[in-house]
Design a protein around this motif. Structure first.
Motif, PDB file in Angstrom:
ATOM      1  N   THR A   1       7.921   1.007  -2.061  1.00 34.64           N
ATOM      2  CA  THR A   1       7.056   1.598  -1.126  1.00 34.64           C
ATOM      3  C   THR A   1       6.086   2.394  -2.087  1.00 34.64           C
ATOM      4  O   THR A   1       6.486   3.111  -2.932  1.00 34.64           O
ATOM      5  CB  THR A   1       8.036   2.473  -0.092  1.00 34.64           C
TER       6      THR A   1
ATOM      7  N   ASP B   1      -7.557  -1.124   6.733  1.00 28.18           N
ATOM      8  CA  ASP B   1      -6.332  -0.938   7.348  1.00 28.18           C
ATOM      9  C   ASP B   1      -6.400  -0.663   8.748  1.00 28.18           C
ATOM     10  O   ASP B   1      -5.264  -0.694   9.355  1.00 28.18           O
ATOM     11  CB  ASP B   1      -5.796   0.498   6.565  1.00 28.18           C
TER      12      ASP B   1
ATOM     13  N   GLU C   1       2.964   1.537   2.012  1.00 33.33           N
ATOM     14  CA  GLU C   1       2.897   0.099   2.037  1.00 33.33           C
ATOM     15  C   GLU C   1       3.994  -0.413   1.131  1.00 33.33           C
ATOM     16  O   GLU C   1       4.603   0.426   0.072  1.00 33.33           O
ATOM     17  CB  GLU C   1       1.563  -0.551   1.562  1.00 33.33           C
TER      18      GLU C   1
ATOM     19  N   GLY D   1       0.287  -5.650  -0.581  1.00 32.74           N
ATOM     20  CA  GLY D   1       1.061  -4.681   0.386  1.00 32.74           C
ATOM     21  C   GLY D   1       0.882  -4.897   1.822  1.00 32.74           C
ATOM     22  O   GLY D   1      -0.202  -5.507   2.419  1.00 32.74           O
ATOM     23  N   ALA D   2       2.093  -4.708   2.591  1.00 32.77           N
ATOM     24  CA  ALA D   2       2.284  -4.665   3.986  1.00 32.77           C
ATOM     25  C   ALA D   2       2.236  -3.237   4.287  1.00 32.77           C
ATOM     26  O   ALA D   2       3.218  -2.572   4.031  1.00 32.77           O
ATOM     27  CB  ALA D   2       3.286  -5.446   4.502  1.00 32.77           C
ATOM     28  N   VAL D   3       1.508  -2.622   5.416  1.00 33.59           N
ATOM     29  CA  VAL D   3       1.529  -1.364   5.966  1.00 33.59           C
ATOM     30  C   VAL D   3       2.882  -1.111   6.838  1.00 33.59           C
ATOM     31  O   VAL D   3       2.920  -2.075   7.604  1.00 33.59           O
ATOM     32  CB  VAL D   3       0.257  -1.313   6.689  1.00 33.59           C
TER      33      VAL D   3
END
Length: 174
Positions: free
Chosen positions: A4, A13, A56, A69-71
């Motif tokens: 993270t 975003d 993320e 990256g994934a939020v």
């Protein structure tokens, strides 16, 4: 397990944060009704990208290229008021973590990053408000040094019950 990373939000975003905000809506922490289409923009003149820290997930994950990256969470950090005499205080006005990322320390990482960012901005105190019935959030905040500084009893009528508004804060100079 993916790592993270906490960073400042950017305009790109918006869609991911809006989706996360809607997915994490709960009467445990929200005083507004559940969002319904058409959805309002996540960012507007009062909610700027620079007000948000984003968590993320980085690293390898199915369906994602390495490093993308994934939020999975956000925290809104703003001046408590527009007053010059209150410039030394920052306030957390929103914290959300994706269901799939809960229990992995994401909220704690966001809180710690918010304290660091508030210090970087010259703040000496950080405050927040939390609903009295939100025991998990209150316990997390207490474990990170926030203390109850006031309670507005029965401030909100939510889901058929009166709920306290709990004011918490901590020093950033320790």
């Amino acid at each position: 397990m993916p790592e993270t990373r906490i960073r400042m939000a950017v305009p790109a975003d918006e869609a991911a944060l809006g989706e996360l905000d809607r997915a994490t809506w709960s009467p445990l922490h929200a005083v507004q009704p559940a969002p319904e289409p058409p959805y309002r923009p996540f960012f507007d003149e009062r909610h700027l990208p620079e007000d948000y820290l984003v968590a993320e997930e980085v690293g390898d994950a199915p369906g994602r290229s390495a490093g993308a990256g994934a939020v999975i969470g956000y925290l809104r950090l703003v001046p408590a008021t527009p007053l010059a005499c209150n410039r030394h205080v920052r306030q957390i006005q929103g914290l959300a973590v994706a269901e799939s990322a809960r229990g992995r320390g994401v909220a704690r990482a966001l809180l710690r990053a918010a304290c660091a960012e508030a210090r970087r901005q010259g703040a000496r105190r950080i405050t927040l408000r939390v609903l009295g019935h939100n025991a998990p959030a209150r316990a997390l905040y207490a474990s990170e040094g926030f203390a109850v500084e006031g309670v507005l009893p029965g401030e909100f009528f939510l889901d058929g019950a009166y709920v306290d508004d709990v004011l918490m804060g901590r020093s950033l100079t320790d």
